[in-house]
Design a protein around this motif. Structure first.
Motif, PDB file in Angstrom:
ATOM      1  N   TYR A  39       0.835  -1.215   0.000  1.00 36.45           N
ATOM      2  CA  TYR A  39       0.000   0.000   0.000  1.00 36.45           C
ATOM      3  C   TYR A  39       0.866   1.260   0.000  1.00 36.45           C
ATOM      4  N   GLN A  40       1.859   1.291   0.886  1.00 36.45           N
ATOM      5  CA  GLN A  40       2.697   2.496   0.982  1.00 36.45           C
ATOM      6  C   GLN A  40       3.448   2.752  -0.308  1.00 36.45           C
ATOM      7  N   HIS A  41       3.926   1.698  -0.960  1.00 35.82           N
ATOM      8  CA  HIS A  41       4.634   1.854  -2.232  1.00 35.82           C
ATOM      9  C   HIS A  41       3.698   2.400  -3.305  1.00 35.82           C
ATOM     10  N   ILE A  78     -11.566   0.773  11.187  1.00 41.55           N
ATOM     11  CA  ILE A  78     -11.565   2.073  10.513  1.00 41.55           C
ATOM     12  C   ILE A  78     -10.290   2.867  10.764  1.00 41.55           C
ATOM     13  N   LEU A  79      -9.451   2.412  11.693  1.00 43.15           N
ATOM     14  CA  LEU A  79      -8.198   3.107  11.973  1.00 43.15           C
ATOM     15  C   LEU A  79      -7.035   2.569  11.140  1.00 43.15           C
ATOM     16  N   LYS A  80      -7.295   1.571  10.300  1.00 40.94           N
ATOM     17  CA  LYS A  80      -6.285   1.113   9.342  1.00 40.94           C
ATOM     18  C   LYS A  80      -6.319   2.007   8.102  1.00 40.94           C
ATOM     19  N   PRO A  81      -5.276   1.972   7.269  1.00 43.02           N
ATOM     20  CA  PRO A  81      -5.346   2.675   5.985  1.00 43.02           C
ATOM     21  C   PRO A  81      -6.574   2.216   5.195  1.00 43.02           C
ATOM     22  N   GLY A  82      -7.337   3.170   4.665  1.00 46.00           N
ATOM     23  CA  GLY A  82      -8.606   2.873   4.027  1.00 46.00           C
ATOM     24  C   GLY A  82      -8.474   2.080   2.744  1.00 46.00           C
ATOM     25  N   LEU A  83      -9.488   1.273   2.463  1.00 41.11           N
ATOM     26  CA  LEU A  83      -9.411   0.427   1.260  1.00 41.11           C
ATOM     27  C   LEU A  83      -9.749   1.172  -0.024  1.00 41.11           C
ATOM     28  N   THR A 137      -4.059  -2.982   4.771  1.00 38.47           N
ATOM     29  CA  THR A 137      -5.394  -2.419   4.931  1.00 38.47           C
ATOM     30  C   THR A 137      -6.271  -3.469   5.623  1.00 38.47           C
ATOM     31  N   VAL A 138      -7.568  -3.299   5.608  1.00 38.88           N
ATOM     32  CA  VAL A 138      -8.458  -4.211   6.330  1.00 38.88           C
ATOM     33  C   VAL A 138      -8.544  -5.560   5.621  1.00 38.88           C
ATOM     34  N   PRO A 139      -8.698  -6.666   6.387  1.00 36.38           N
ATOM     35  CA  PRO A 139      -8.728  -6.692   7.854  1.00 36.38           C
ATOM     36  C   PRO A 139      -7.362  -6.780   8.510  1.00 36.38           C
ATOM     37  N   GLY A 140      -6.283  -7.101   7.749  1.00 34.64           N
ATOM     38  CA  GLY A 140      -4.964  -7.143   8.358  1.00 34.64           C
ATOM     39  C   GLY A 140      -4.086  -8.232   7.777  1.00 34.64           C
TER      40      GLY A 140
END
Length: 490
Positions: free
Chosen positions: A278-280, A445-450, A465-468
Motif C-alpha cells: 500500500y505504501q509503495h 476504521i483506523l487502518k489505511p482505508g481500502l 489495509t483491512v482486515p490485516g
C-alpha cells in the motif's frame, strides 16, 4: 462491454480480488512484478529441494473453505490437506520439549501435566475464545471499515465489550494460567501480530481458538499449492495473470485512474485494485496530489515484525524435529522488547524451524531434510551478510544442541532472506514481513482505508489495509474489496 479491472499484484489478496471481480463480470488483468504469482508465498527449487519462501502455517481452514466456496469449489478440488499431529513442538532447552497434540482431550492432559487443573481451565478459555472467533472472523473482518456507522448496531456494540477489546491479552490469559511455560505457549501466536502480549487486545485469543480447536494443517506439496489453486481458479473465471510486469505509474485524469503503466506496456482501466504494498503504491505510483497519505502518516504507523529467514537443504535426516518447532529456549520478554519497544537485532533470539519433509517427502531428496528457519526481528534494520551469518550460527548452535548432532556440516544448500530482500521483491515498507501491527489504534476504521479518497476508482487490498496481515485475512481482504468495487462500478 465488460468493465476493465486492473489488479496490481498476484499475492493472496490480489488473486482473491481478481477472481471475485471476474466472477462479478469484470474483465480482469493482474499485473505481477515477479516471475511467479504468490507474493510472499512464492516457491523455489534447488538441488532437489522445494522451498516455500514465506507462509508455512495453515490455520483457519474454514476461511479457505469459504473462499473457494464463493465460486462453487472447495480446497480439495485443488490440493490435499493433512492435519498435523502433533500440531507443533515447543523447545525450552536441549532436553526439554513439549509436543502439542491435535485433539482437545490429549492437549488437556499436556496442560494438566504442566499445571494441575489447567486442562479444565483451557476449556473455559477456549469457550470464550470461540465466541471471539465467531464474531471477529465471521462478522468484524468482513466489514470494509469505511464508515463508523458500520459498527453502530447495538449488537455490535455489545459484541465489542464481550470481545475484550480494551483488555490486554497478557492480563486475559493470566486469568486462566500461571505456569510460565503455559503462558508462553498461549502467547506464541501473538508474537507475529505486531505488539507484545501486554499491548495486544485480548480479542486476539481468537488466534488460540483457531490454532487449538480448528487444528494445524498442511497442503501436500507445500503452501504454494494454495497459490497454484488460486491462479487456476482465477484463470477458470477468465482472469489474465501477467508476470514480469512491474508497475511504474498509475495515470490519473480528473480524479479517475484510467491507465496503469508497466515497463512492458500500458493497460487501460475502469477500476484499479492495488494488491501490492500500500505504501509503495500510494507514495511511488501516484503523483503527490492523489496520494491517500503522506510520509508523516506512514512513518507514524506501527509495523508487525520482519524476519530473517534461512532455507537449508540437509544431506541427511535430522532427528527430534517435528514439522513445526518453536525454540523458546531464551527469554521471550527480552526478544519481544527488542522487536517492538527497543527495535534492534535481538540479543538472544527465539526462532522457528519448519521441517516440511517430516510430513511431505516430496519436498526433499530421499534421505534428506528440508529446513526453513525464521527469526522474527524488528522492521527497518540493516541486514548485511555478516549479520545474517552471525545469527545463522547463533540459532544453529542451539538447534544442534537440541537434536544432538551436527547439522552445519551437512548443509548442501543455504540461502538467507531478510529486510533488503523484502524491499527488493515486494517493495515492503521498511522491510516488513507481516504488514501493520494489530494494535487497537490500527484496527478496522483506523487502518489505511481500502479506497483512495482522491481517486474515485482506486482501491487497495492486502496486509496493510483491512482486515490485516496473514493468509486468511488477505483472502478476506480481496473478497471485501471486490464487493465494494462491484457496489460502485458493477
Amino acid at each position: 462491454m465488460s468493465k476493465k479491472a486492473i489488479v496490481i499484484g498476484a499475492g493472496f489478496a490480489g488473486l482473491s480480488a481478481a477472481t471475485s471481480l471476474a466472477d462479478k463480470g469484470f474483465e480482469v488483468t493482474v499485473l505481477e512484478k515477479n516471475t511467479q504469482a504468490g507474493g510472499r508465498a512464492r516457491v523455489f527449487e534447488q538441488n532437489g529441494f522445494t522451498f516455500d519462501m514465506g507462509p508455512s502455517w495453515y490455520w483457519m481452514p474454514d476461511v479457505f473453505e469459504t473462499y473457494f466456496g464463493r465460486f462453487g469449489k472447495k480446497p480439495a478440488d485443488y490440493y490435499n490437506l493433512v492435519r498435523l499431529d502433533p500440531s507443533y513442538a515447543v523447545i525450552f532447552g536441549p532436553d526439554d520439549a513439549v509436543s502439542l497434540p491435535a485433539g482437545i482431550e490429549k492437549l488437556q492432559a499436556v496442560f494438566d501435566e504442566m499445571e494441575p487443573g489447567a486442562g479444565r481451565r483451557l476449556l473455559d478459555f477456549l469457550k470464550q475464545a470461540a465466541y471471539k472467533y465467531d464474531v471477529g472472523i465471521n462478522q468484524f473482518v468482513w466489514k470494509p471499515s469505511r464508515r463508523v456507522s458500520e459498527f453502530m448496531s447495538l449488537q455490535l456494540l455489545s459484541d465489542v465489550l464481550r470481545l475484550d477489546v480494551f483488555q490486554s491479552f497478557a492480563s486475559h490469559v493470566r486469568k486462566y494460567f500461571s505456569n510460565e511455560r503455559l503462558l508462553q505457549l498461549m502467547e506464541f501466536p501473538i508474537l507475529f501480530l505486531g505488539a507484545t502480549p501486554a499491548n495486544t487486545p485480548a480479542m486476539y485469543s481468537l488466534m488460540n481458538y483457531a490454532e487449538i480447536s480448528m487444528g494445524t494443517w498442511y497442503p501436500m506439496g507445500g503452501m504454494h499449492e494454495i497459490v497454484k489453486a488460486m491462479v487456476k481458479l482465477a484463470e477458470e473465471k477468465g482472469v489474465t495473470v501477467l508476470l514480469n510486469h512491474p508497475v511504474k505509474q498509475i495515470s490519473v485524469t480528473n480524479g479517475i485512474a484510467n491507465k496503469v503503466e508497466t515497463y512492458q506496456g500500458t493497460f487501460e482501466a475502469d477500476v484499479v485494485v492495488a494488491g501490492a504494498d500500500y505504501q509503495h503504491v500510494d507514495s511511488q505510483l501516484l503523483t503527490p496530489e492523489y496520494r491517500n497519505y503522506d510520509d508523516r502518516y506512514w512513518n507514524s504507523r506501527v509495523l508487525a515484525p520482519s524476519s530473517l529467514l534461512f532455507y537449508l537443504g540437509i544431506d541427511k535426516r535430522v532427528p527430534r524435529l517435528q514439522h513445526h518447532n518453536l525454540f523458546f529456549d531464551e527469554d521471550f520478554g527480552l526478544h519481544a522488547l527488542e522487536i517492538y519497544e527497543k527495535p534492534q537485532w535481538p540479543t538472544k533470539p527465539l526462532f522457528y524451524v519448519s521441517a516440511p519433509s517430516k510430513t511431505d517427502p516430496g519436498v526433499a531428496p530421499a534421505g534428506m531434510e528440508n529446513l526453513f528457519i525464521l527469526i522474527p526481528v524488528a522492521p527497518d534494520l540493516n541486514d548485511p551478510d555478516e549479520t545474517r551469518e552471525r545469527y545463522y550460527n547463533i540459532v544453529m548452535e542451539r538447534l544442534e544442541a537440541y537434536v544432538g548432532e551436527s547439522i552445519r556440516d551437512h548443509v548442501i544448500f543455504k540461502r538467507s532472506y531478510a529486510h533488503s530482500n523484502f524491499m527488493a521483491d515486494y517493495h515492503a515498507f521498511r522491510g516488513n514481513a507481516y504488514g501493520l501491527a494489530n494494535t487497537l489504534r490500527q484496527t478496522a476504521i483506523l487502518k489505511p482505508g481500502l479506497k483512495n479518497r482522491k481517486v474515485n476508482n482506486l482501491f487497495y487490498t492486502g496486509q496493510l489495509t483491512v482486515p490485516g496481515p496473514g493468509v486468511p485475512p488477505s483472502l478476506i481482504s480481496g473478497l471485501v474489496v471486490a464487493d465494494e468495487v462491484a457496489k460502485e462500478f458493477g
